[in-house]
Motif scaffolding. Structure first.
Motif, PDB file in Angstrom:
ATOM      1  N   LEU A 201       0.820  -1.210   0.000  1.00  9.93           N
ATOM      2  CA  LEU A 201       0.000   0.000   0.000  1.00  9.93           C
ATOM      3  C   LEU A 201       0.855   1.262   0.000  1.00  9.93           C
ATOM      4  N   ALA A 202       1.946   1.236   0.761  1.00  3.96           N
ATOM      5  CA  ALA A 202       2.840   2.401   0.798  1.00  3.96           C
ATOM      6  C   ALA A 202       3.466   2.643  -0.574  1.00  3.96           C
ATOM      7  N   HIS A 203       3.859   1.572  -1.246  1.00  8.66           N
ATOM      8  CA  HIS A 203       4.450   1.719  -2.574  1.00  8.66           C
ATOM      9  C   HIS A 203       3.424   2.237  -3.578  1.00  8.66           C
ATOM     10  N   LEU A 204       2.219   1.678  -3.541  1.00  5.21           N
ATOM     11  CA  LEU A 204       1.192   2.060  -4.500  1.00  5.21           C
ATOM     12  C   LEU A 204       0.676   3.477  -4.260  1.00  5.21           C
ATOM     13  N   ALA A 205       0.836   3.982  -3.043  1.00  5.49           N
ATOM     14  CA  ALA A 205       0.439   5.360  -2.765  1.00  5.49           C
ATOM     15  C   ALA A 205       1.353   6.349  -3.489  1.00  5.49           C
ATOM     16  N   ARG A 206       2.547   5.893  -3.842  1.00  7.53           N
ATOM     17  CA  ARG A 206       3.519   6.778  -4.491  1.00  7.53           C
ATOM     18  C   ARG A 206       3.747   6.460  -5.957  1.00  7.53           C
ATOM     19  N   PHE A 207       3.600   5.191  -6.338  1.00 11.59           N
ATOM     20  CA  PHE A 207       3.955   4.784  -7.690  1.00 11.59           C
ATOM     21  C   PHE A 207       2.878   3.893  -8.306  1.00 11.59           C
ATOM     22  N   GLY A 208       2.708   4.026  -9.615  1.00 11.42           N
ATOM     23  CA  GLY A 208       1.917   3.055 -10.351  1.00 11.42           C
ATOM     24  C   GLY A 208       2.810   1.883 -10.722  1.00 11.42           C
TER      25      GLY A 208
END
Length: 223
Positions: free
Chosen positions: A31-38
């Motif tokens: 979730l943390a990664h997807l909040a910043r990157f597609g």
């Protein structure tokens, strides 16, 4: 080695390791990664695998036997797959949407259709999805697709200050000698070929009138 040392407390100079990544931790990482990157399913899987690999490396450096670390990490492949599937179900990971957005962005920066296709394949987007997305985002390989490809080639030429965007064109008072123009043209054509543009498209871009070239770029970017 004690459980206390494995779980992150520094003991006897050993480095803090932290707990084995579980589903909750891996989900939080996703979730943390997807909040910043597609990203794609493959891309997110790689992110989570690297998270596990970092834990395993620290555990071995902290004194655990590598065999024990591998044994504890082995079941996490299935956990990662479950977390990625959850993100797909939530709509946070959508390979087709990612591919469409990335295809349009790359094309508008001067990348050829072939280069975009290679970029998406390298990120794990399935070939069938790539084909459908390119036809939808960039146009099928008919007139619409050719117009988009030509506009991308013009953007590439503009970055190289070549063709319609050359600082001095033939007939200008400060035009460079004809032989130098020919050498420069060959170099740009070679660069465009390496970038995936067909010869006919590259030559059409380099021979275009500057006003028409700018107009084609504007139309493509505003579509």
């Amino acid at each position: 080695m004690s459980d206390q040392a494995v779980r992150g407390t520094t003991t006897g100079g050993r480095r803090a390791v932290g707990p084995v990544p579980d589903r909750a931790l891996l989900r939080a990482t996703a979730l943390a990664h997807l909040a910043r990157f597609g990203t794609t399913r493959v891309g997110l899987t790689q992110v989570l695998e690297r998270r596990v690999q970092r834990w395993a490396r620290r555990a071995v450096e902290g004194g655990e036997l590598s065999e024990e670390v591998e044994s504890r990490a082995a079941p996490l492949g299935a956990v990662i797959a479950q977390v990625v599937a959850d993100m797909v179900e939530l709509g946070a990971v959508d390979d087709a949407a990612f591919a469409g957005s990335r295809a349009r962005s790359l094309t508008r920066s001067g990348r050829s259709r072939r280069a975009v296709q290679a970029h998406l394949a390298a990120r794990g987007v399935e070939a069938e999805t790539v084909g459908a997305v390119l036809d939808d985002a960039l146009g099928e390989r008919g007139q619409d697709g050719q117009d988009v490809e030509l506009a991308a080639a013009l953007i590439f030429a503009r970055r190289r200050r070549a063709g319609p965007f050359a600082p001095a064109r033939e007939g200008d008072e400060d035009a460079v000698p004809g032989d130098e123009v020919a050498v420069r043209r060959r170099k740009v054509l070679d660069a465009m070929a390496r970038a995936g543009f067909g010869r006919a498209t590259a030559e059409a871009a380099l021979d275009m009138d500057p006003e028409e070239a700018e107009d084609r770029i504007i139309r493509m970017k505003s579509a």
